[in-house]
Write an enzyme that holds these catalytic residues in place. Structure first.
Site, PDB file in Angstrom:
ATOM      1  N   ASN A  11      -5.218   2.824  32.034  1.00 46.37           N
ATOM      2  CA  ASN A  11      -4.409   3.973  31.638  1.00 46.37           C
ATOM      3  C   ASN A  11      -2.976   3.718  32.097  1.00 46.37           C
ATOM      4  O   ASN A  11      -2.669   3.853  33.278  1.00 46.37           O
ATOM      5  CB  ASN A  11      -4.973   5.249  32.288  1.00 46.37           C
ATOM      6  CG  ASN A  11      -4.097   6.460  32.022  1.00 46.37           C
ATOM      7  OD1 ASN A  11      -3.206   6.416  31.172  1.00 46.37           O
ATOM      8  ND2 ASN A  11      -4.332   7.546  32.756  1.00 46.37           N
ATOM      9  N   TRP A  12      -2.134   3.352  31.143  1.00 44.41           N
ATOM     10  CA  TRP A  12      -0.748   2.992  31.491  1.00 44.41           C
ATOM     11  C   TRP A  12       0.156   4.197  31.692  1.00 44.41           C
ATOM     12  O   TRP A  12       1.298   4.048  32.066  1.00 44.41           O
ATOM     13  CB  TRP A  12      -0.169   2.073  30.402  1.00 44.41           C
ATOM     14  CG  TRP A  12      -0.464   0.634  30.663  1.00 44.41           C
ATOM     15  CD1 TRP A  12      -1.334   0.135  31.581  1.00 44.41           C
ATOM     16  CD2 TRP A  12       0.123  -0.497  30.011  1.00 44.41           C
ATOM     17  NE1 TRP A  12      -1.323  -1.239  31.543  1.00 44.41           N
ATOM     18  CE2 TRP A  12      -0.441  -1.651  30.581  1.00 44.41           C
ATOM     19  CE3 TRP A  12       1.066  -0.643  28.997  1.00 44.41           C
ATOM     20  CZ2 TRP A  12      -0.087  -2.936  30.179  1.00 44.41           C
ATOM     21  CZ3 TRP A  12       1.406  -1.919  28.579  1.00 44.41           C
ATOM     22  CH2 TRP A  12       0.841  -3.055  29.185  1.00 44.41           C
ATOM     23  N   LYS A  13      -0.343   5.392  31.331  1.00 44.06           N
ATOM     24  CA  LYS A  13       0.485   6.600  31.450  1.00 44.06           C
ATOM     25  C   LYS A  13       1.837   6.362  30.757  1.00 44.06           C
ATOM     26  O   LYS A  13       1.883   5.650  29.769  1.00 44.06           O
ATOM     27  CB  LYS A  13       0.658   6.977  32.924  1.00 44.06           C
ATOM     28  CG  LYS A  13      -0.673   6.977  33.667  1.00 44.06           C
ATOM     29  CD  LYS A  13      -0.625   7.591  35.018  1.00 44.06           C
ATOM     30  CE  LYS A  13      -2.021   7.544  35.605  1.00 44.06           C
ATOM     31  NZ  LYS A  13      -2.181   8.384  36.759  1.00 44.06           N
ATOM     32  N   HIS A  99      -7.053  14.564  30.693  1.00 44.30           N
ATOM     33  CA  HIS A  99      -6.512  13.980  31.928  1.00 44.30           C
ATOM     34  C   HIS A  99      -5.826  15.068  32.757  1.00 44.30           C
ATOM     35  O   HIS A  99      -5.141  15.934  32.211  1.00 44.30           O
ATOM     36  CB  HIS A  99      -5.524  12.852  31.610  1.00 44.30           C
ATOM     37  CG  HIS A  99      -5.211  12.034  32.818  1.00 44.30           C
ATOM     38  ND1 HIS A  99      -4.336  12.463  33.791  1.00 44.30           N
ATOM     39  CD2 HIS A  99      -5.692  10.842  33.245  1.00 44.30           C
ATOM     40  CE1 HIS A  99      -4.293  11.554  34.760  1.00 44.30           C
ATOM     41  NE2 HIS A  99      -5.106  10.558  34.444  1.00 44.30           N
ATOM     42  N   GLU A 101      -3.243  15.104  34.491  1.00 45.66           N
ATOM     43  CA  GLU A 101      -1.782  15.219  34.347  1.00 45.66           C
ATOM     44  C   GLU A 101      -1.440  16.099  33.151  1.00 45.66           C
ATOM     45  O   GLU A 101      -0.391  16.751  33.134  1.00 45.66           O
ATOM     46  CB  GLU A 101      -1.152  13.817  34.248  1.00 45.66           C
ATOM     47  CG  GLU A 101      -1.114  13.146  35.614  1.00 45.66           C
ATOM     48  CD  GLU A 101      -1.146  11.624  35.586  1.00 45.66           C
ATOM     49  OE1 GLU A 101      -0.992  11.021  34.510  1.00 45.66           O
ATOM     50  OE2 GLU A 101      -1.339  11.038  36.678  1.00 45.66           O
ATOM     51  N   GLU A 168     -12.491  11.943  37.683  1.00 47.23           N
ATOM     52  CA  GLU A 168     -11.262  11.614  38.408  1.00 47.23           C
ATOM     53  C   GLU A 168     -10.855  12.793  39.291  1.00 47.23           C
ATOM     54  O   GLU A 168     -10.226  13.750  38.799  1.00 47.23           O
ATOM     55  CB  GLU A 168     -10.115  11.357  37.428  1.00 47.23           C
ATOM     56  CG  GLU A 168     -10.304  10.178  36.523  1.00 47.23           C
ATOM     57  CD  GLU A 168      -8.958   9.634  36.038  1.00 47.23           C
ATOM     58  OE1 GLU A 168      -8.695   8.457  36.267  1.00 47.23           O
ATOM     59  OE2 GLU A 168      -8.171  10.402  35.466  1.00 47.23           O
ATOM     60  N   GLY A 174      -3.362   8.497  42.082  1.00 46.40           N
ATOM     61  CA  GLY A 174      -2.038   8.071  42.539  1.00 46.40           C
ATOM     62  C   GLY A 174      -1.772   8.258  44.021  1.00 46.40           C
ATOM     63  O   GLY A 174      -0.639   8.106  44.475  1.00 46.40           O
ATOM     64  N   SER A 207      -6.986   6.001  42.003  1.00 44.31           N
ATOM     65  CA  SER A 207      -6.585   4.991  42.993  1.00 44.31           C
ATOM     66  C   SER A 207      -7.501   3.772  43.057  1.00 44.31           C
ATOM     67  O   SER A 207      -7.619   3.151  44.116  1.00 44.31           O
ATOM     68  CB  SER A 207      -6.462   5.630  44.391  1.00 44.31           C
ATOM     69  OG  SER A 207      -5.376   6.532  44.408  1.00 44.31           O
ATOM     70  N   GLY A 228      -5.345   3.438  36.746  1.00 39.46           N
ATOM     71  CA  GLY A 228      -3.953   3.780  36.423  1.00 39.46           C
ATOM     72  C   GLY A 228      -3.015   2.695  36.915  1.00 39.46           C
ATOM     73  O   GLY A 228      -2.918   1.611  36.330  1.00 39.46           O
TER      74      GLY A 228
END
Ligand code: PGA
Length: 246
Positions: A11-13, A99, A101, A168, A174, A207, A228
């Site tokens: 997941n490159w965000k 997700h 975020e 998650e 993160g 993480s 991530g």
């Protein structure tokens, strides 16, 4: 060591650009060399990079996915939005939905449910993210939160064979923190029990890196990892895959 089929989702965000894509040559080489092994690599870059990567990954076993989509499967006057049909048109086979975020910026379970239904209708496979916040964990609400997210998020969806769950914990994303392994194992089993299909795939995300993978891979119930930050570095991502099978 595991012989189990495992997913590794990058997941490159909101990271990545065209000139950085050459760093993936090593991942391509690795995936080609291990074509017959028991794993699937899925890159979920920002939408701008799906088509360039589709061309780059042609004739390789690596698949592509989007990171979110609009809930309408039709085109429409929604400035700034992209729907599942558009993602599929440029080469995506998978789609991350739910997700945290995006939940934090206002997505609720009902909207996620509409997005999942629309993406399934178009033919994408779903990586459906669920997870509790730190506060919810501290208040012993984890099981209830996960149950609700699954219940509402998957409401009305009978055939769940195209859905992969990604557990998650929000407090883990993160932060460098991962759950206690025993907690993680029981939570994944708790999630699995909610599905009739006993082979329902459940990934862990939050993480995951080249250092903690040796611990995380000991969780027998897990079917792979949603990665991530560490997935932005090809070497680290390859390391995570290699260590999972060593
Ligand atoms: P992280 O992100 O590996 O950087 O914690 C995981 C995710 O948000 O999917």
């Amino acid at each position: 060591m595991t012989n189990k089929f495992m997913y590794f989702v990058a997941n490159w965000k909101m990271f990545g650009d065209l000139k950085g894509l050459n760093s993936l040559n090593d991942v391509i080489k690795f995936a080609m060399k291990n074509k017959r092994k028991n794993f699937k690599v899925i890159y979920c870059p920002p939408s701008t990079l799906i088509f360039p990567l589709f061309k780059k990954f042609k004739n390789t076993p690596i698949d592509l996915g989007g990171q979110n989509s609009h809930e309408s499967e039709n085109y429409g006057p929604y400035t700034g939005s992209i729907n599942s049909k558009m993602l599929m048109d440029v080469g995506a086979k998978y789609l991350i939905l739910g997700h945290s975020e995006n939940r934090q910026s206002g997505e609720n379970d009902r909207l996620i449910n509409l997005k999942i239904k629309s993406a399934l209708k178009i033919g994408l496979k779903i990586i459906f993210c669920i997870g509790e916040t730190l506060k919810e964990k501290q208040n012993n609400k984890t099981n209830q939160i996960l149950s609700n997210q699954i219940k509402i998020g998957l409401n009305g969806i009978k055939n769940k064979s195209k859905i992969i769950i990604a557990y998650e914990p929000v407090w883990s994303i993160g932060t460098g923190l991962i759950p206690k392994l025993s907690d993680l194992n029981s939570l994944i089993l708790f999630i699995k029990k909610k599905f009739k299909n006993k082979s329902q795939k459940i990934l862990y995300g939050g993480s995951v890196n080249e250092n903690n993978i040796n611990q995380l891979k000991t969780i027998n119930s897990v079917d792979g990892f949603l990665v991530g930050a560490a997935s932005q570095d090809a070497k680290k991502f390859i390391d995570i895959i290699k260590k999972t099978f060593n």
